[in-house]
Design an enzyme around this catalytic site. Structure first.
Site, PDB file in Angstrom:
ATOM      1  N   GLN A   1       0.862  -1.193   0.000  1.00 48.28           N
ATOM      2  CA  GLN A   1       0.000   0.000   0.000  1.00 48.28           C
ATOM      3  C   GLN A   1       0.895   1.239   0.000  1.00 48.28           C
ATOM      4  O   GLN A   1       1.517   1.549   1.012  1.00 48.28           O
ATOM      5  CB  GLN A   1      -0.924  -0.013   1.233  1.00 48.28           C
ATOM      6  CG  GLN A   1      -2.011  -1.081   1.135  1.00 48.28           C
ATOM      7  CD  GLN A   1      -2.678  -1.377   2.466  1.00 48.28           C
ATOM      8  OE1 GLN A   1      -2.009  -1.659   3.467  1.00 48.28           O
ATOM      9  NE2 GLN A   1      -3.995  -1.318   2.512  1.00 48.28           N
TER      10      GLN A   1
ATOM     11  N   ARG B   1     -17.135   6.894   2.882  1.00 51.12           N
ATOM     12  CA  ARG B   1     -16.233   6.626   4.013  1.00 51.12           C
ATOM     13  C   ARG B   1     -14.808   6.902   3.550  1.00 51.12           C
ATOM     14  O   ARG B   1     -14.273   6.215   2.678  1.00 51.12           O
ATOM     15  CB  ARG B   1     -16.371   5.175   4.453  1.00 51.12           C
ATOM     16  CG  ARG B   1     -15.444   4.748   5.587  1.00 51.12           C
ATOM     17  CD  ARG B   1     -15.572   3.245   5.766  1.00 51.12           C
ATOM     18  NE  ARG B   1     -14.837   2.696   6.889  1.00 51.12           N
ATOM     19  CZ  ARG B   1     -13.559   2.329   6.861  1.00 51.12           C
ATOM     20  NH1 ARG B   1     -12.829   2.517   5.781  1.00 51.12           N
ATOM     21  NH2 ARG B   1     -12.996   1.776   7.915  1.00 51.12           N
TER      22      ARG B   1
ATOM     23  N   ASP C   1     -11.258   6.561   3.949  1.00 54.90           N
ATOM     24  CA  ASP C   1     -10.412   5.641   4.695  1.00 54.90           C
ATOM     25  C   ASP C   1      -9.142   6.342   5.182  1.00 54.90           C
ATOM     26  O   ASP C   1      -8.508   7.091   4.440  1.00 54.90           O
ATOM     27  CB  ASP C   1     -10.044   4.460   3.785  1.00 54.90           C
ATOM     28  CG  ASP C   1      -9.299   3.380   4.527  1.00 54.90           C
ATOM     29  OD1 ASP C   1      -9.868   2.835   5.480  1.00 54.90           O
ATOM     30  OD2 ASP C   1      -8.135   3.100   4.167  1.00 54.90           O
TER      31      ASP C   1
ATOM     32  N   GLU D   1     -12.803   8.117   8.548  1.00 50.71           N
ATOM     33  CA  GLU D   1     -12.466   6.933   9.337  1.00 50.71           C
ATOM     34  C   GLU D   1     -11.160   7.186  10.086  1.00 50.71           C
ATOM     35  O   GLU D   1     -10.121   6.634   9.762  1.00 50.71           O
ATOM     36  CB  GLU D   1     -12.356   5.702   8.427  1.00 50.71           C
ATOM     37  CG  GLU D   1     -12.146   4.400   9.169  1.00 50.71           C
ATOM     38  CD  GLU D   1     -10.711   3.898   9.206  1.00 50.71           C
ATOM     39  OE1 GLU D   1     -10.411   3.076  10.071  1.00 50.71           O
ATOM     40  OE2 GLU D   1      -9.881   4.351   8.385  1.00 50.71           O
TER      41      GLU D   1
ATOM     42  N   ARG E   1      -7.265 -10.233  11.853  1.00 48.04           N
ATOM     43  CA  ARG E   1      -8.572  -9.563  11.795  1.00 48.04           C
ATOM     44  C   ARG E   1      -9.573 -10.396  10.995  1.00 48.04           C
ATOM     45  O   ARG E   1     -10.780 -10.232  11.132  1.00 48.04           O
ATOM     46  CB  ARG E   1      -8.435  -8.163  11.161  1.00 48.04           C
ATOM     47  CG  ARG E   1      -7.709  -7.174  12.051  1.00 48.04           C
ATOM     48  CD  ARG E   1      -7.514  -5.846  11.361  1.00 48.04           C
ATOM     49  NE  ARG E   1      -6.709  -5.968  10.153  1.00 48.04           N
ATOM     50  CZ  ARG E   1      -6.475  -4.973   9.301  1.00 48.04           C
ATOM     51  NH1 ARG E   1      -6.987  -3.776   9.534  1.00 48.04           N
ATOM     52  NH2 ARG E   1      -5.731  -5.146   8.225  1.00 48.04           N
TER      53      ARG E   1
HETATM   54  C1  GLC Z   1      -8.545   1.482   7.518  1.00 47.30           C
HETATM   55  C2  GLC Z   1      -9.310   0.190   7.288  1.00 47.30           C
HETATM   56  C3  GLC Z   1      -8.402  -0.967   7.579  1.00 47.30           C
HETATM   57  C4  GLC Z   1      -7.207  -0.900   6.680  1.00 47.30           C
HETATM   58  C5  GLC Z   1      -6.527   0.464   6.768  1.00 47.30           C
HETATM   59  C6  GLC Z   1      -5.548   0.667   5.655  1.00 47.30           C
HETATM   60  O1  GLC Z   1      -8.172   1.641   8.818  1.00 47.30           O
HETATM   61  O2  GLC Z   1     -10.439   0.161   8.095  1.00 47.30           O
HETATM   62  O3  GLC Z   1      -9.060  -2.196   7.439  1.00 47.30           O
HETATM   63  O4  GLC Z   1      -6.295  -1.910   7.014  1.00 47.30           O
HETATM   64  O5  GLC Z   1      -7.445   1.527   6.670  1.00 47.30           O
HETATM   65  O6  GLC Z   1      -6.235   0.911   4.459  1.00 47.30           O
END
Ligand code: GLC
Length: 654
Positions: A252, A282, A284, A326, A520
């Site tokens: 990522q 949402r 993220d 979030e 998770r």
């Molecule tokens: C947010 C998501 C989580 C993910 C993270 C990175 O916190 O809820 O599941 O791992 O972002 O994208």
């Protein structure tokens, strides 16, 4: 504020270059541009004033907004209007949500469209689909590593299926929530692929460095997010011989919002989602979207400016779409996501009440609400018009993110207290009914979060293994009490799929190489529809729990005082096992009490004096009984893991 140069520029762009008609929805778009222009300009310049491409990118931003605003279909435009007329439509007590993984819930988006009656039967009218856009199968972080923001992954179906689903949800009055993974892309996204191949333009989309000097400097102050599975915050990319910032997993790649071209490109994706008919977007991981050397690279002021900018742009293009940030951050930080100063209420419409969620788990383990009572006050004063997503479980871990000072103030030793919680839920305390696991354990700091399903953390998995009926009943009561708290405290409650059927932990992830490194997955069940269909069999566990959820949802939807109009008053119940609050409007007063202990307990009727003043009658919505207020020296009895939602019958004034 009117700025001649700016408004003239926008006006020219809209009316000249884009030939926007000054009639009907064209006029509305024009007006919304004019109303938001000054804020957009100020916020944009606050971030990019010194960037060489600032003018070019600003023009591109405006052009993108016009294009998407014009392309928004008439059905959605009409829905925007309705929502604006209602004003803060999302504060309503009539919204109840559920988050789900499409594939694990029912295979595909097409199947989901066939299952909408299930949600109607339950009472759920908001669906949060976990990420459905393209992401590499085994390196997707549950879909949060997106390789194409505009294409539904074939694992779930097609863009057409999503469109059909959205239309049928809309015709049933249901709302749709999707994610925009704003902070990073998958390493397989086109931008990342080009950067990897050496394209300098796209390398500037990420934080890429030729040697370890800056990565090392950054890492000095950046906390690790996944210390076990993805330690550090940078990953080496051999193809271009560079280090790229990867705060989450190494696949990522963090986007560099310091580059306004990234802003424009990501805003296009935001508007694309908006035009799919998303009701709540949402965002993220917004805490991470701005990085600065020498800081934790979380919750920076520029991250807030960026979100405020996003909000104002959305006001123009899709004014009916609400934004959920979030940010799972400390209580004092979370409040800032609603906007501050002159941008109060102009940032995120929603935030997750992760503090409250974690405090509930604290109270459940300790059977004591003292820490909860102290810490919740920090998440009370939010601007009118903003609200929470409240939840007991979600797809992520439970982070015990509240400050040690509350633990100390409540009379406990913070280190020992946290250790107890980790042992209680993480499997190291034999007497604990909970079965969960530690997530993200960091040996350097001893920090850890908790994985596990609601049912397993509430003792059901153990109780079923022991075939102990009393224990099973206690677990069900715990689950409902935890959910009721979430349902009545204020905000939109978001269930996690499977909880309505009391799914216990699913350990199959351990045999899957793409998931085994991330526990998770133990609380992200694959739905077995034979099990879910047992809800139709009277007396089955599934029927019992499903019916209780239906009733809970019914209670919430029937009680107008549960709409979030900032009408939450915490009570001192005088009992360390019982949390209590009042929800009040001019027409309704609700007293809500939750017993976090296994034993029956009582609270003095003195606390409910108001009930006596009003004639003495109360209605207990959950237990469906009339209750008559007692004398000051008598007690309202609450059963072990029980709760009461008591409405005071106010005189009608007729
Ligand atoms: C947010 C998501 C989580 C993910 C993270 C990175 O916190 O809820 O599941 O791992 O972002 O994208």
């Amino acid at each position: 504020m009117y700025t001649h140069h700016l408004h003239h520029f926008i006006s020219e762009r809209l009316l000249g270059y884009h030939a926007l008609p000054l009639t009907g929805s064209g006029l509305n778009i024009y007006n919304r541009f004019m109303a938001n222009a000054a804020a957009i300009d100020e916020l944009y310049n606050g971030l990019y004033a010194h960037h060489p491409n600032k003018e070019k990118c600003f023009e591109q931003l405006i052009d993108t907004m016009v294009a998407f605003a014009k392309a928004r279909n008439q059905r959605l435009v009409a829905k925007d209007e309705q929502k604006l007329t209602k004003g803060n439509w999302y504060l309503s007590n009539e919204i109840v949500g559920m988050s789900l993984y499409v594939d694990r819930f029912c295979g595909s988006i097409k199947n989901l469209a066939q299952r909408l009656d299930y949600f109607e039967e339950l009472g759920v009218n908001l669906l949060h689909l976990m990420p459905v856009f393209e992401s590499p199968e085994n390196e997707s972080d549950g879909g949060y590593a997106v390789s194409d923001f505009r294409n539904v992954d074939k694992r779930f179906g097609t863009n057409k299926d999503l469109d059909t689903l959205q239309t049928s949800m809309e015709s049933k009055g249901m709302y749709l929530m999707l994610d925009i993974v704003f902070n990073h892309t998958s390493e397989r996204h086109e931008w990342a692929r080009k950067a990897r191949q050496g394209d300098a333009h796209y390398q500037q989309f990420f934080y890429m460095y030729s040697d370890r000097e800056l990565p090392d400097a950054f890492e000095k102050t950046m906390p690790e997010i996944f210390p076990e599975s993805a330690p550090g915050s940078f990953t080496y990319v051999p193809e271009c011989n560079k280090w790229v910032m990867t705060v989450f997993h190494n696949y990522q790649w963090d986007l560099n919002f310091g580059n306004p071209a990234v802003l424009v490109a990501m805003m296009e994706n935001v508007f694309y989602s908006a035009n799919l008919g998303v009701d709540i977007l949402r965002i993220d991981a917004p805490a991470f979207i701005w990085k600065q050397l020498g800081t934790s690279c979380q919750n920076l002021p520029q991250a807030h400016q960026l979100l405020q900018l996003l909000k104002h742009c959305v006001n123009v293009v899709a004014p009916g779409m609400a934004l959920l940030g979030e940010a799972i951050v400390a209580p004092q930080e979370i409040m800032k996501y609603f906007g501050t100063g002159k941008y109060a209420e102009q940032e995120c419409d929603f935030a997750y009440n992760a503090t409250l969620m974690a405090l509930q788990w604290d109270a459940l383990a300790t059977k004591d609400v003292r820490i909860l009572k102290k810490a919740v006050l920090e998440v009370l004063p939010k601007p009118y018009g903003t609200t929470w997503i409240t939840y007991t479980r979600c797809h992520d871990d439970i982070g015990l993110g509240y400050d040690d000072k509350y633990i100390t103030e409540a009379g406990f030793n913070a280190f020992e207290h946290r250790k107890f919680l980790k042992n209680y839920y993480g499997g190291d305390y034999v007497a604990s009914p909970a079965i969960g696991a530690l997530f993200g354990y960091n040996p350097k700091t001893q920090d850890a979060r908790i994985s596990g399903s609601l049912a397993s953390l509430c003792g059901l998995e153990k109780a079923l293994a022991l075939k102990d009926k009393i224990f099973i009943k206690a677990s069900l009561n715990k689950m409902m009490m935890m959910q009721a708290f979430t349902f009545f405290v204020g905000g939109v409650p978001m269930l996690f799929y499977g909880d309505e059927m009391a799914y216990t932990n699913d350990y199959s992830y351990q045999a899957d190489a793409g998931k085994s490194y991330d526990n998770r997955w133990m609380h992200r069940p694959v739905i077995n529809w034979e099990k879910n269909d047992r809800r139709k069999i009277k007396g089955s566990l599934e029927e019992q729990i499903f019916t209780q959820y239906q009733h809970l949802i019914y209670c919430r939807k029937s009680l107008a005082a549960l709409a979030d109009i900032n009408n939450l008053e915490w009570l001192d119940t005088g009992n360390n096992h019982v949390a209590g609050f009042i929800r009040r409007t001019a027409k309704q007063v609700l007293y809500c009490f939750f017993n976090f202990d296994e034993d029956e307990t009582g609270i003095s009727w003195q606390l409910l004096k108001e009930a006596r003043n009003e004639g003495g009658d109360l209605y207990d919505y959950w237990n469906k009984i009339k209750v008559t207020a007692g004398a000051d020296d008598e007690h309202l009895i609450i059963r072990g893991y029980g709760f009461n939602v008591l409405e005071i019958t106010l005189p009608t004034g007729d």
